[in-house]
Design a protein around this motif. Structure first.
Motif, PDB file in Angstrom:
ATOM      1  N   GLU A  16       2.502  11.616   0.541  1.00 46.78           N
ATOM      2  CA  GLU A  16       2.306  12.498  -0.620  1.00 46.78           C
ATOM      3  C   GLU A  16       1.003  13.291  -0.489  1.00 46.78           C
ATOM      4  N   GLY A  17       0.698  13.688   0.757  1.00 46.29           N
ATOM      5  CA  GLY A  17      -0.457  14.544   1.012  1.00 46.29           C
ATOM      6  C   GLY A  17      -1.783  13.836   1.127  1.00 46.29           C
ATOM      7  N   GLU A  18      -1.824  12.531   0.888  1.00 45.89           N
ATOM      8  CA  GLU A  18      -3.077  11.779   0.950  1.00 45.89           C
ATOM      9  C   GLU A  18      -3.017  10.755   2.085  1.00 45.89           C
ATOM     10  N   LEU A  19      -4.200  10.444   2.628  1.00 52.67           N
ATOM     11  CA  LEU A  19      -4.256   9.473   3.717  1.00 52.67           C
ATOM     12  C   LEU A  19      -4.051   8.049   3.188  1.00 52.67           C
ATOM     13  N   VAL A  20      -3.190   7.317   3.871  1.00 51.44           N
ATOM     14  CA  VAL A  20      -2.978   5.901   3.580  1.00 51.44           C
ATOM     15  C   VAL A  20      -3.220   5.120   4.864  1.00 51.44           C
ATOM     16  N   HIS A  21      -4.028   4.074   4.773  1.00 56.74           N
ATOM     17  CA  HIS A  21      -4.334   3.209   5.910  1.00 56.74           C
ATOM     18  C   HIS A  21      -3.659   1.862   5.685  1.00 56.74           C
ATOM     19  N   MET A  22      -2.987   1.358   6.709  1.00 55.83           N
ATOM     20  CA  MET A  22      -2.267   0.087   6.605  1.00 55.83           C
ATOM     21  C   MET A  22      -2.649  -0.840   7.749  1.00 55.83           C
ATOM     22  N   ARG A  23      -2.755  -2.091   7.430  1.00 58.59           N
ATOM     23  CA  ARG A  23      -2.996  -3.140   8.437  1.00 58.59           C
ATOM     24  C   ARG A  23      -1.973  -4.237   8.194  1.00 58.59           C
ATOM     25  N   THR A  24      -1.249  -4.620   9.244  1.00 59.02           N
ATOM     26  CA  THR A  24      -0.137  -5.558   9.090  1.00 59.02           C
ATOM     27  C   THR A  24      -0.212  -6.639  10.148  1.00 59.02           C
ATOM     28  N   TRP A  25       0.019  -7.875   9.718  1.00 63.99           N
ATOM     29  CA  TRP A  25       0.078  -8.997  10.654  1.00 63.99           C
ATOM     30  C   TRP A  25       1.190  -9.944  10.227  1.00 63.99           C
ATOM     31  N   LEU A  26       1.708 -10.664  11.199  1.00 63.59           N
ATOM     32  CA  LEU A  26       2.772 -11.647  10.979  1.00 63.59           C
ATOM     33  C   LEU A  26       2.201 -13.024  11.264  1.00 63.59           C
ATOM     34  N   ALA A  27       2.224 -13.893  10.286  1.00 67.99           N
ATOM     35  CA  ALA A  27       1.621 -15.210  10.447  1.00 67.99           C
ATOM     36  C   ALA A  27       2.213 -15.935  11.648  1.00 67.99           C
ATOM     37  N   ALA A  28       1.360 -16.625  12.385  1.00 66.26           N
ATOM     38  CA  ALA A  28       1.818 -17.372  13.554  1.00 66.26           C
ATOM     39  C   ALA A  28       2.547 -18.644  13.165  1.00 66.26           C
TER      40      ALA A  28
END
Length: 763
Positions: free
Chosen positions: A119-131
């Motif tokens: 929607e025109g704005e910066l979005v930062h994402m960090r994703t991890w999957l538990a071991a």
């Protein structure tokens, strides 16, 4: 190998420094057909053995495709489960190039990071999957000066009524379920799974926009200074219907409870456990290559293995565990192909001191043995031979009652045209003994398996008028009807040699040793011929396969004959007969399997060619150059290479590096046997046959030291890394250790669990 606290900190500082410099980066989306694919995806990768997550961002939408190890259709096709996506209400409607786009694969922390405009704005994402459990965590944030961003989080499964689904909301949670058949009781295999999502840090409104649809949605605003977490929990089962542990209502209730009860403290603890798991994985061994291309390939390949393969879950099939669509299904049905593909992914796990990865390999093979034994008996033969490929559907089945052996032999009724499939499949079983000396597993599992394979071969081989045993009606390649393939002859040699040694180690079957030795003594020699004035190994004595033009050797092809002579058969290595080593090098020179794009390097050949070259002493500087050229040709920014013919198997070429650093031949170890002397390099805790774990460094053209731990207290034979120079051997207490040197080989009677340090004596 004992490691002091100070040494452990130093090692982690060095290793984490290497890993932090290895990050896959997409600055624009890869072609969608390479991400949503029936092959080896180019998307960013997360996995924990059971779940495999493909991360992809494009057109203002970040999607995490979810695959589950046991989610198979009754038709023996591997299915995907579903996806979680983060987007805006208008994402995809007016897609524009995004100059801020970034997708990062971080293998140090086993996470993926993404930046894109929504929607025109910066979005930062960090994703991890538990071991340690099936929890996917995504954190979203925006820049401090951004406007509030309307965000939608969708949880979905494919809209395919052939695989029934449900979706819904409940108490601030959205959920979906999926099963692999509408009538489970009619099928030998049934899969079911449920997923639930909760949003933390925003006032999220759940809904099912279309009643009865295959997805549910959250809507909320992402505001500056207020990170939002998205928790996704997935649980389920896949096995024969009558053995399913719980039904869909149970798993749905379980995922809803788990995602609802998760606290910030729980998630922080799971994240720390996740980081600790990967730290422990990375520290089992490591290498320092001082070469960006080699290190990116090596650690990217190792990450893919460590993520996808875990004991207790079904191992990946022909391409990988990251299947992300049902439309085409994974290539080759994600089956286990035994004429190299399945085994190849595990080529470097023992030498890389991660033998536990192979624990996932064994169960499907062990479950198949009684079924393949009966198929062999139906064809009139003793023992066991194997089909080329199978699915994991029998892993939970009760073994069938043994069949009587048919009165008439008919080779055409055997499980496959390639009679070596079972013998090839046994190699990782054998490596467990050779690299670890796990006597209990060898006695109870491996040795009986090897005996049955040998029983088949003794019944199948035909002794010719010349007194030698011939291998008839078998295929070098699929579809062949060949005579005396070098591939078969090499694997048979490996099998019978292992049986003779194993029977002596176990002190059993002494009466069979002369029987097995007689086969070895009279097995037809490897077929050879002359090409361009040099002697080479041929594919076979005769080839009858029109697909290959009946040729006895093929330019640019895979060096299949050397799989039987060199690797993975392990019949030839540096220190072996110099004449045979030269013939092997001549064979590689004639075939020239190294060029990018050819079969020998880029279609089935990637996990084969370069390790074989390292084992036979191909010029190491030239080998590194060729290896890097092909890596660059096949490279993707998720830190994997993608050849045609198989996916995760490309991780098998970590064995190329291991073989350049450490080789064992005739119970004798060599450090840096095929590494350029002018290239500084280091390895820490690689594993050698004989149950030895070694560390060493090459600096300024000279080996600085060798540190060795003996797991089982066996006799060590180590070629003196300093040539004729005297050496010192010190124990853990710093005291000299008695040893001898004979013909340049250090001999040392080791003690189980003891560590020794070898250096040149500067006196």
């Amino acid at each position: 190998m004992l490691t002091s606290k100070k040494q452990a900190l130093s090692e982690w500082e060095e290793l984490s420094g290497i890993l932090s410099g290895i990050t896959g980066r997409y600055t624009s989306p890869p072609p969608i057909e390479t991400v949503i694919t029936n092959g080896y995806t180019s998307g960013q990768l997360l996995a924990n053995g059971d779940l495999s997550i493909t991360s992809d961002g494009r057109d203002g939408t970040q999607t995490y495709y979810i695959a589950k190890s046991d989610f198979w259709a009754p038709s023996s096709q591997k299915l995907t489960f579903g996806s979680v996506s983060v987007k805006g209400p208008n994402s995809g409607t007016e897609a524009q190039p995004d100059p801020d786009y970034l997708q990062e694969q971080d293998i140090l922390n086993a996470e993926v990071r993404s930046t894109m405009r929504i929607e025109g704005e910066l979005v930062h994402m960090r994703t991890w999957l538990a071991a340690s459990e099936n929890l996917l965590v995504t954190e979203l944030r925006t820049n401090p000066n951004a406007q509030a961003i309307p965000i939608q989080v969708e949880l979905a499964v494919p809209d395919n009524p052939g695989y029934p689904y449900q979706s819904g909301t409940e108490d601030g949670i959205i959920w979906v379920t999926r099963t692999s058949a509408p009538s489970p009781e009619d099928h030998a295999w049934f899969s079911l799974a449920a997923a639930a999502v909760r949003v933390v840090g925003a006032d999220a409104v759940p809904s099912v926009p279309v009643p009865g649809s295959s997805f549910a949605r959250f809507e909320f605003e992402l505001t500056p200074g207020q990170p939002v977490q998205v928790y996704t929990v997935i649980q389920g089962d896949g096995r024969p219907y009558e053995q399913i542990r719980h039904d869909i209502p149970h798993y749905l209730n379980s995922v809803k409870q788990r995602v609802e009860q998760l606290t910030a403290k729980d998630v922080a603890q799971l994240h720390q456990e996740h980081l600790d798991w990967w730290k422990e994985f990375w520290l089992k061994s490591y290498v320092k290559l001082n070469d960006e291309v080699l290190e990116k390939y090596y650690y990217g390949a190792l990450y893919a293995l460590g993520a996808a393969v875990r004991e207790g879950f079904l191992p990946p099939g022909a391409y990988s565990s990251w299947n992300n669509n049902d439309t085409t299904g994974p290539l080759y049905g994600s089956g286990y192909y035994l004429n190299y593909n399945y085994e190849a992914a595990f080529y470097g796990v023992f030498s890389g001191n991660r033998p536990e990865l192979a624990n996932a390999y064994y169960p499907p093979i062990m479950a198949e043995i009684p079924f393949q034994r009966n198929a062999t008996a139906k064809a009139g033969y003793k023992g066991v031979s194997f089909c080329r490929s199978f699915r994991p559907m029998r892993i939970y089945n009760r073994p069938p009652e043994p069949l009587d052996i048919a009165d008439t032999k008919d080779y055409s009724k055997l499980p496959a045209d390639q009679k070596t499939n079972g013998t090839f499949a046994a190699l990782p079983f054998l490596w467990r003994y050779q690299y670890m000396y796990d006597v209990d597993f060898f006695r109870s599992v491996t040795y009986p398996f090897l005996k049955e394979l040998a029983e088949f071969w003794m019944d199948y081989l035909e002794k010719g008028e010349d007194g030698y045993y011939d291998v008839l009606h078998t295929g070098v390649n699929e579809g062949g009807d060949d005579i005396n393939p070098t591939y078969d002859l090499g694997l048979i040699r490996s099998l019978f040699q292992a049986l003779i040694k194993g029977s002596r180690d176990l002190q059993v079957d002494a009466d069979l040793i002369p029987v097995w030795q007689e086969v070895l003594d009279h097995l037809t020699p490897y077929p050879r011929g002359e090409m361009d004035g040099k002697e080479v190994f041929l594919l076979a004595e005769e080839i009858h396969n029109h697909i290959k033009g009946n040729a006895l050797i093929n330019k640019s092809d895979q060096p299949i004959m050397l799989e039987g002579v060199v690797h993975p058969s392990d019949n030839l290595a540096i220190g072996s007969d110099p004449e045979l080593l030269q013939v092997a090098r001549n064979t590689l020179e004639y075939i020239n399997p190294f060029e990018p794009g050819v079969r020998g390097s880029s279609l089935n050949g990637f996990p084969k060619t370069f390790t074989i070259a390292a084992r036979v002493g191909w010029d190491p500087e030239d080998l590194i150059g060729k290896f890097k050229t092909v890596i660059n040709h096949l490279w993707r920014e998720n830190l994997t290479v993608r050849q045609s013919g198989g996916g995760l198997e490309t991780s098998g070429s970590i064995e190329t590096i291991h073989s350049m650093f450490l080789q064992t031949n005739d119970n004798t170890l060599r450090v840096f046997p095929n590494w350029p002397q002018a290239r500084d390099a280091k390895f820490v805790r690689l594993r050698a046959k004989g149950a030895f774990v070694l560390s060493s460094e090459l600096k300024d053209g000279r080996v600085t030291h060798v540190q060795l731990t003996s797991d089982q207290g066996r006799l060590l034979r180590l070629v003196n890394p300093w040539g004729q120079q005297p050496i010192r051997v010190l124990g853990e207490d710093g005291a000299p250790v008695e040893h001898t040197i004979e013909d340049g080989v250090i001999l040392l009677s080791t003690s189980a669990g003891a560590t020794y340090t070898f250096t040149a004596d500067s006196k």
